[in-house]
Each structure stands twice: as structure tokens, then as C-alpha cells.
Enzyme design. Structure first.
Site, PDB file in Angstrom:
ATOM      1  N   SER A 144      30.571 -16.967  16.857  1.00 32.62           N
ATOM      2  CA  SER A 144      30.888 -16.971  18.286  1.00 32.62           C
ATOM      3  C   SER A 144      30.086 -15.954  19.084  1.00 32.62           C
ATOM      4  O   SER A 144      29.958 -16.096  20.303  1.00 32.62           O
ATOM      5  CB  SER A 144      32.384 -16.769  18.518  1.00 32.62           C
ATOM      6  OG  SER A 144      32.832 -15.585  17.915  1.00 32.62           O
ATOM      7  N   HIS A 195      31.610 -10.298  20.487  1.00 33.25           N
ATOM      8  CA  HIS A 195      31.472 -11.209  21.619  1.00 33.25           C
ATOM      9  C   HIS A 195      30.659 -10.573  22.743  1.00 33.25           C
ATOM     10  O   HIS A 195      29.816 -11.226  23.361  1.00 33.25           O
ATOM     11  CB  HIS A 195      32.850 -11.607  22.137  1.00 33.25           C
ATOM     12  CG  HIS A 195      33.655 -12.382  21.151  1.00 33.25           C
ATOM     13  ND1 HIS A 195      35.027 -12.559  21.267  1.00 33.25           N
ATOM     14  CD2 HIS A 195      33.299 -13.030  20.010  1.00 33.25           C
ATOM     15  CE1 HIS A 195      35.464 -13.286  20.250  1.00 33.25           C
ATOM     16  NE2 HIS A 195      34.434 -13.578  19.476  1.00 33.25           N
TER      17      HIS A 195
END
Length: 292
Positions: A144, A195
Site C-alpha cells: 500500500s 503510507h
């Protein structure tokens, strides 16, 4: 390499089903390759998660640099894999056409490694700023970080859109930042630094020198074509050269009617907390694996 044992992987089955609904012939080659690699390594991980995740302790102090390559393509569980790969499917179909397959593959490779480096820098800064050495042990795994970087690129090449995040209408320009905070508030076990590293690398490409450096490193090879300029994507979506599309189908046809942001909400609620309780039993307190 070892085979994954245990329960039926419902997330994996759903992922395979949705890929079949899109049709292999409708998925660009690099995107399909990334999906296949992540699925294969989920079923046949190179090593246990504790030996592939990236952290300051493992990557910098112990110089296990191979983790920069291994950590993005390993996932903690089937739902972690599912939501990352569904997001990759959507972003890949949109971006690979615009950027061309060779350049898109180049971006994926560079981003995968660079995000791991930026992640370690951020965690090292937290150690120094907060005077808390535990951040050296935070070990991230998952794709991610790369997806956050690709989201920055997608918003750059398709400006002016509005995203729905937890019911709020947010300009796509700021959607990455809202998602970053929302995910961490709802599920603190996720890797905030991982992230954030993805967003920063995406900005380094769209607003900083990274794209120029990448072009310079290719040595002017003709196969590395220049990425497209920002423009409206949807007017030419189904004309991907080299792929025979069936009747144009909406993105919603293979995501159960969920937008990407709505899938994010479900991902946070359904899967990101699932692994935490098991990790507490399998690893010492000083060793924390975070989903990225």
C-alpha cells in the site's frame, strides 16, 4: 520458499473472482504481472513475515537490504492482499495506459525500493524526535505504500476529481492526506510512516526531481517513452493499444458497486485489525509488524 497453510482464504478467492470479471485480456501486462507476483508470494512466501518486513533495525543496522525488495510484495493475510491488489488493479488499468508499460514497470520498481528507504528515514526521525527507540523495531510489510504513491500520480494525471471518503466529498488533490489520517485513526496497527512514505515518493515524482532523475538514469533509451501530460483519462479509457476490450464495463462492475474510497472503509473495518491479535502471540513485544 514455503507454502501458506491454514484456513480458506476468502479474500484471495474474491480477488481471483473479480480479476476474472475484469478479464485477463483487459488488464495491461505490467499490472497483471504485479497482481500475479503478489498472489504467488502470498501462497508461497519466500520467508516468514518477520524475515521479509522492513524496519530501521533490519534494513539499516543489520543491512538486510533484500527486505526493500521483499517487503512490498508480501502481505499479512488474505484481506490485506485483496484490498491492496484491487486498488492496484484499478490504478494499474488507468495509469499503465497513460504512462506506457515499460515506464510503468520502471515506476513500480523504483517506487517499491525508494518507499522502503523513505520509510526507514521517517522511522529514524521518529526515534530521534520522540527519543523512543521502539520505532526502530516497527517492521512494515505490504504494497500500500506503492499504492499511495500511485494515487498521487493518478490525481496528478487526472486532476479536478472529487473523492468520497467516509461520506465526505474531498477534492482528489487532498484525498491521499485524508485517507492517511483516517486509516491511522481507525486502525492504529497500520503503518502510518509506510503510507506517508508512499505519498512523499509520489510527490517527489510529480513535483520534485525524481522523474527527471529516472529519465536520466535510462540513458535516453527509446523504449522508455516520456509519460503523458495530465489530461482527462476517461474519454479514451477503453482504447488501450494492444488489448481487445469487450463491451466497456464500469469499474463498479467488478468492485461490487464500491468506489475505491468505500473499499478503503471496508478494508479498514474488515481486515486491518484481524492480524493484530495473532501477531501479539507470534512475536515478542519489541517486534511489531505493521500492515502497509
Amino acid at each position: 520458499m514455503q507454502r501458506r497453510q491454514g484456513r480458506v482464504n476468502a479474500g484471495l478467492l474474491l480477488l481471483l473472482y473479480q480479476i476474472s470479471q475484469v478479464g485477463l485480456q483487459n488488464i495491461p501486462s505490467v499490472t497483471l504481472g504485479v497482481l500475479a507476483l503478489n498472489i504467488f508470494l502470498f501462497l508461497n512466501p519466500v520467508r516468514p513475515l518477520s524475515e521479509v518486513c522492513i524496519s530501521v533495525n533490519e534494513g539499516f543496522y543489520r543491512k538486510n537490504w533484500q527486505r526493500l525488495l521483499l517487503s512490498p510484495v508480501h502481505h499479512a493475510d488474505d484481506w490485506h492482499l485483496y484490498y491492496n491488489m484491487i486498488s492496484m488493479l484499478w490504478k494499474g488499468i488507468m495509469l499503465e495506459k497513460k504512462l506506457k508499460s515499460i515506464w510503468f514497470a520502471y515506476i513500480i520498481a523504483v517506487f517499491s525500493v525508494l518507499i522502503g528507504v523513505v520509510y526507514m528515514v521517517l522511522e529514524f526521525m521518529l526515534v530521534k524526535i520522540l527519543d523512543d527507540p521502539s520505532y526502530e523495531m516497527h517492521c512494515a510489510v505490504g504494497f500500500s505504500g506503492v499504492l499511495f504513491a500511485l494515487k498521487v500520480l493518478n490525481n496528478h494525471y487526472n486532476p479536478g476529481r472529487v473523492s468520497s471518503i467516509f461520506g465526505l466529498q474531498i477534492s482528489s488533490k487532498y484525498a491521499c492526506w485524508v485517507e492517511l489520517v483516517a486509516i491511522h485513526l481507525i486502525s492504529p496497527g497500520t503503518s502510518f510512516a509506510g503510507h506517508l512514505a508512499g505519498i512523499l515518493v509520489g510527490l517527489m515524482y510529480t513535483m520534485g526531481p525524481l522523474k527527471k532523475i529516472m529519465k536520466a538514469c535510462t540513458g535516453g533509451l527509446s523504449s522508455f517513452t516520456d509519460p503523458a501530460r495530465p489530461q482527462d483519462y476517461y474519454s479514451e479509457y477503453y482504447g488501450y493499444p494492444g488489448y481487445q476490450y469487450r463491451t466497456p464495463r464500469s469499474y463498479y462492475d467488478y468492485t461490487g458497486g464500491l468506489t475505491e474510497e468505500e473499499q478503503l472503509e471496508r478494508a479498514v473495518l474488515n481486515s486491518l485489525n484481524e492480524r493484530g491479535s495473532r501477531m501479539d502471540k507470534n512475536f515478542p513485544v519489541s517486534f511489531i509488524i505493521q500492515k502497509c
